[in-house]
Design a protein around this motif. Structure first.
Motif, short mmCIF file in Angstrom:
data_model
loop_
_atom_site.label_atom_id
_atom_site.label_comp_id
_atom_site.label_asym_id
_atom_site.label_seq_id
_atom_site.Cartn_x
_atom_site.Cartn_y
_atom_site.Cartn_z
N ARG A 166 0.81 -1.22 0.00
CA ARG A 166 0.00 0.00 0.00
C ARG A 166 0.85 1.27 0.00
O ARG A 166 0.55 2.23 -0.72
N VAL A 167 1.93 1.28 0.79
CA VAL A 167 2.72 2.51 0.92
C VAL A 167 3.77 2.65 -0.19
O VAL A 167 4.40 3.71 -0.30
N LEU A 168 3.96 1.62 -1.01
CA LEU A 168 4.91 1.70 -2.12
C LEU A 168 4.28 2.36 -3.34
O LEU A 168 3.10 2.15 -3.63
N LYS A 169 5.08 3.09 -4.08
CA LYS A 169 4.63 3.65 -5.35
C LYS A 169 4.60 2.54 -6.41
O LYS A 169 5.36 1.58 -6.34
N PRO A 170 3.73 2.66 -7.41
CA PRO A 170 3.70 1.67 -8.50
C PRO A 170 5.07 1.52 -9.15
O PRO A 170 5.76 2.51 -9.42
N GLY A 171 5.47 0.29 -9.36
CA GLY A 171 6.76 0.03 -9.98
C GLY A 171 7.92 -0.01 -9.02
O GLY A 171 9.04 -0.38 -9.40
N SER A 172 7.68 0.35 -7.74
CA SER A 172 8.75 0.37 -6.73
C SER A 172 8.91 -1.00 -6.09
O SER A 172 8.05 -1.87 -6.21
N ARG A 173 10.02 -1.16 -5.38
CA ARG A 173 10.37 -2.48 -4.84
C ARG A 173 10.40 -2.51 -3.31
O ARG A 173 10.74 -1.53 -2.66
N GLY A 236 -0.67 -8.68 -3.70
CA GLY A 236 -0.91 -7.77 -4.81
C GLY A 236 0.32 -7.32 -5.56
O GLY A 236 0.22 -6.55 -6.52
N PHE A 237 1.51 -7.79 -5.18
CA PHE A 237 2.73 -7.42 -5.90
C PHE A 237 2.71 -8.05 -7.29
O PHE A 237 2.26 -9.19 -7.46
N SER A 238 3.18 -7.31 -8.27
CA SER A 238 3.15 -7.80 -9.66
C SER A 238 4.22 -8.85 -9.92
O SER A 238 4.07 -9.70 -10.81
N ALA A 239 5.31 -8.81 -9.16
CA ALA A 239 6.39 -9.78 -9.34
C ALA A 239 7.08 -10.00 -8.01
O ALA A 239 7.16 -9.08 -7.18
N ALA A 240 7.58 -11.21 -7.79
CA ALA A 240 8.29 -11.53 -6.56
C ALA A 240 9.30 -12.64 -6.82
O ALA A 240 8.98 -13.65 -7.46
N LYS A 241 10.53 -12.45 -6.33
CA LYS A 241 11.58 -13.45 -6.52
C LYS A 241 12.41 -13.54 -5.25
O LYS A 241 12.84 -12.51 -4.71
N LEU A 253 13.85 -11.60 -0.31
CA LEU A 253 12.68 -11.55 -1.18
C LEU A 253 12.61 -10.17 -1.81
O LEU A 253 12.56 -9.16 -1.11
N VAL A 254 12.61 -10.13 -3.14
CA VAL A 254 12.48 -8.87 -3.87
C VAL A 254 11.11 -8.86 -4.52
O VAL A 254 10.80 -9.71 -5.37
N ALA A 255 10.26 -7.92 -4.11
CA ALA A 255 8.89 -7.85 -4.62
C ALA A 255 8.63 -6.49 -5.24
O ALA A 255 8.97 -5.46 -4.66
N THR A 256 8.05 -6.48 -6.44
CA THR A 256 7.80 -5.25 -7.17
C THR A 256 6.31 -4.96 -7.18
O THR A 256 5.50 -5.82 -7.51
N ARG A 257 5.96 -3.72 -6.83
CA ARG A 257 4.54 -3.34 -6.82
C ARG A 257 3.99 -3.21 -8.22
O ARG A 257 4.65 -2.68 -9.08
#
Length: 257
Positions: A166-173, A236-241, A253-257
């Motif tokens: 929620r607090v991350l900007k779109p595209g941020s990690r 709801g993260f678009s990607a996670a690795k 864990l690296v997750a991208t909003r």
């Protein structure tokens, strides 16, 4: 590891001229109302004075490399507004401060360390106490979020991940460093042996035997690589690795909003 309802922190940044707006970063120590949260908060308050020294000895200093990797993978850059959640004694917050620059903050322990540091950018850190399950920030507020050894100890991991999203900007990690719950029998056996024969005996020298015995069970009840990736995607993260570090003993864990 850190308490369940958690510290958070990170530096502030600035943008140029008319496009410039002052940005603030945050850090904090946990506070909780549930009994589980209160118990974990008390535990980590007891180990705070020796936490960094114990980690230096146990990891042969490698925990500093893992933390630099965690911050690097967050993609925090100069001028960004960043958050270090579950800030502990402040290691990741200090590293983030160097990334975001002069304008880009565990409270008592971390704040005292801030006064001892010489880099001017460390003065941009603000320490805030709050709840990792109910962050006091608006939506899409941060350019990056880091968590070091904290997610494993929150009482509601799905909710914590949704708050980070929620607090991350779109595209941020978000970059989340912790012990790795490995599927390798060798790695888990080594991890267990080290806790029983190195970690606990060392902690006993500080009178903290019981405080460090929790570590094995906390890792046992943590999430595997795949489970962490699924947790992020379900939030709801678009990607996670998830990446293994330290020969599989640690993971990020690296997750991208």
């Amino acid at each position: 590891g850190h308490p369940s309802r958690r510290d958070f922190g990170g530096p502030r940044g600035a943008r140029p001229a008319a496009r410039r707006r002052r940005r603030r970063g945050f850090a904090a120590v946990s506070c909780g109302s549930s009994s589980a949260a209160d118990e974990r908060q008390a535990l980590f308050s007891r180990i705070a004075p020796v936490y960094d020294h114990v980690h230096d000895v146990l990891s042969l200093g490698q925990h500093r490399t893992w933390k630099r990797i965690c911050v690097s993978w967050s993609r925090a850059r100069r001028g960004d507004r960043v958050l270090d959640l579950c800030c502990g004694s402040g290691d990741l917050a200090f590293l983030l401060s160097q990334k975001v620059g002069l304008d880009g903050q565990q409270l008592q322990t971390a704040a005292s360390r801030q006064d001892q540091r010489w880099k001017p950018c460390y003065k941009n850190i603000k320490w805030i106490e709050g709840d990792a399950l109910d962050l006091p920030f608006t939506d899409c507020y941060f350019d990056a979020v880091t968590v070091g050894y904290g997610l494993r100890n929150v009482v509601d991991k799905p909710k914590a991940m949704r708050e980070i999203l929620r607090v991350l900007k779109p595209g941020s990690r978000a970059s989340i460093l912790d012990f790795n719950k490995s599927s390798s029998l060798f790695t888990t056996s080594l991890q267990s042996w080290m806790i029983d024969n190195v970690v606990v005996p060392l902690a006993s020298g500080y009178g903290l035997t019981e405080e460090y015995k929790y570590l094995k069970s906390s890792i046992l009840h943590y999430l595997t690589e795949k489970e962490l990736e699924e947790l992020a995607k379900e939030a709801g993260f678009s990607a996670a690795k998830h990446y293994e570090l330290g020969g599989g003993l640690m993971g990020d864990l690296v997750a991208t909003r």
